[in-house]
Design an enzyme around this catalytic site. Structure first.
Site, PDB file in Angstrom:
ATOM      1  N   LEU A 141       0.825  -1.201   0.000  1.00 29.19           N
ATOM      2  CA  LEU A 141       0.000   0.000   0.000  1.00 29.19           C
ATOM      3  C   LEU A 141       0.866   1.260   0.000  1.00 29.19           C
ATOM      4  O   LEU A 141       1.889   1.314   0.685  1.00 29.19           O
ATOM      5  CB  LEU A 141      -0.892  -0.009   1.250  1.00 29.19           C
ATOM      6  CG  LEU A 141      -1.845   1.155   1.426  1.00 29.19           C
ATOM      7  CD1 LEU A 141      -2.954   1.074   0.388  1.00 29.19           C
ATOM      8  CD2 LEU A 141      -2.417   1.145   2.825  1.00 29.19           C
ATOM      9  N   HIS A 142       0.468   2.254  -0.760  1.00 31.52           N
ATOM     10  CA  HIS A 142       1.146   3.549  -0.743  1.00 31.52           C
ATOM     11  C   HIS A 142       0.188   4.611  -1.256  1.00 31.52           C
ATOM     12  O   HIS A 142      -0.641   4.350  -2.113  1.00 31.52           O
ATOM     13  CB  HIS A 142       2.440   3.529  -1.574  1.00 31.52           C
ATOM     14  CG  HIS A 142       2.268   3.040  -2.974  1.00 31.52           C
ATOM     15  ND1 HIS A 142       2.098   1.696  -3.292  1.00 31.52           N
ATOM     16  CD2 HIS A 142       2.240   3.694  -4.152  1.00 31.52           C
ATOM     17  CE1 HIS A 142       1.983   1.565  -4.605  1.00 31.52           C
ATOM     18  NE2 HIS A 142       2.053   2.773  -5.156  1.00 31.52           N
ATOM     19  N   GLN A 143       0.292   5.785  -0.674  1.00 29.79           N
ATOM     20  CA  GLN A 143      -0.568   6.907  -1.062  1.00 29.79           C
ATOM     21  C   GLN A 143       0.254   7.960  -1.776  1.00 29.79           C
ATOM     22  O   GLN A 143       1.272   8.409  -1.267  1.00 29.79           O
ATOM     23  CB  GLN A 143      -1.235   7.524   0.166  1.00 29.79           C
ATOM     24  CG  GLN A 143      -2.084   8.734  -0.177  1.00 29.79           C
ATOM     25  CD  GLN A 143      -3.022   9.090   0.930  1.00 29.79           C
ATOM     26  OE1 GLN A 143      -4.103   8.563   0.998  1.00 29.79           O
ATOM     27  NE2 GLN A 143      -2.599   9.984   1.808  1.00 29.79           N
TER      28      GLN A 143
END
Length: 184
Positions: free
Chosen positions: A143-145
């Site tokens: 996950l990464h934003q």
């Protein structure tokens, strides 16, 4: 016959009558679509987001380290200053992180916006997470934003015509400036 006309003629011959949609052809994106520099499996062993924190901040382009997440510049930025907020935990979906990670990632996103505003004066931001390969995640296993600063007119013809993205600053210089102005 011009190359463009030839391409349109071929498209019509093989795909039927042209519809009303305009298309921008970006063949340089095939390296990304083809998986260049992506891990071959979903394990943390090959995950770049799991290994970046093992490096020193300058070498890893880490702008800020938190307790549960870190902010890092994107190696393939859409714009100067494009960074990502990444949990240390190797999870693929937002629904898999606990409320403490959600809170820290939210706070770091706000801090990223403040640092980018201070250093680069963007006119706006794109903030988002692509989850899963079908959802457009370049590295779906972790996950990464994305936090992407935007300016009016920042999308131009270079990537399409010249297969070139004009980036006015080196990643290392941008990292140093953002790290120095990161709010605490």
């Amino acid at each position: 016959m011009a190359e463009h006309e030839y391409t349109v003629d071929l498209a019509q011959e093989f795909a039927g009558t042209q519809d009303s949609l305009d298309r921008l052809w970006t063949p340089h994106r095939m390296a990304y679509v083809g998986g260049e520099n992506k891990p071959h499996d979903s394990s943390s062993r090959q995950c770049p987001f799991c290994h970046i924190p093992e490096r020193d901040d300058r070498a890893g382009l880490i702008v800020h380290r938190g307790t549960l997440a870190y902010a890092v510049l994107n190696l393939y930025p859409y714009n100067s200053g494009h960074l990502m907020v990444v949990p240390y935990e190797h999870v693929s979906l937002y629904s898999q992180i606990n409320v403490d990670v959600v809170t820290e990632m939210g706070t770091m996103t706000q801090q990223a916006m403040a640092a980018l505003s201070s250093v680069m004066s963007p006119a706006g931001f794109n903030i988002g997470m692509n989850q899963g390969e079908a959802g457009g995640a370049g590295i779906a296993a972790h996950l990464h934003q994305h936090v992407v600063p935007r300016w009016v007119g920042d999308a131009n013809f270079f990537p399409i015509v010249a297969q070139t993205k004009a980036m006015p600053a080196l990643l290392s210089d941008t990292r140093d400036r953002l790290a120095a102005s990161w709010p605490t």
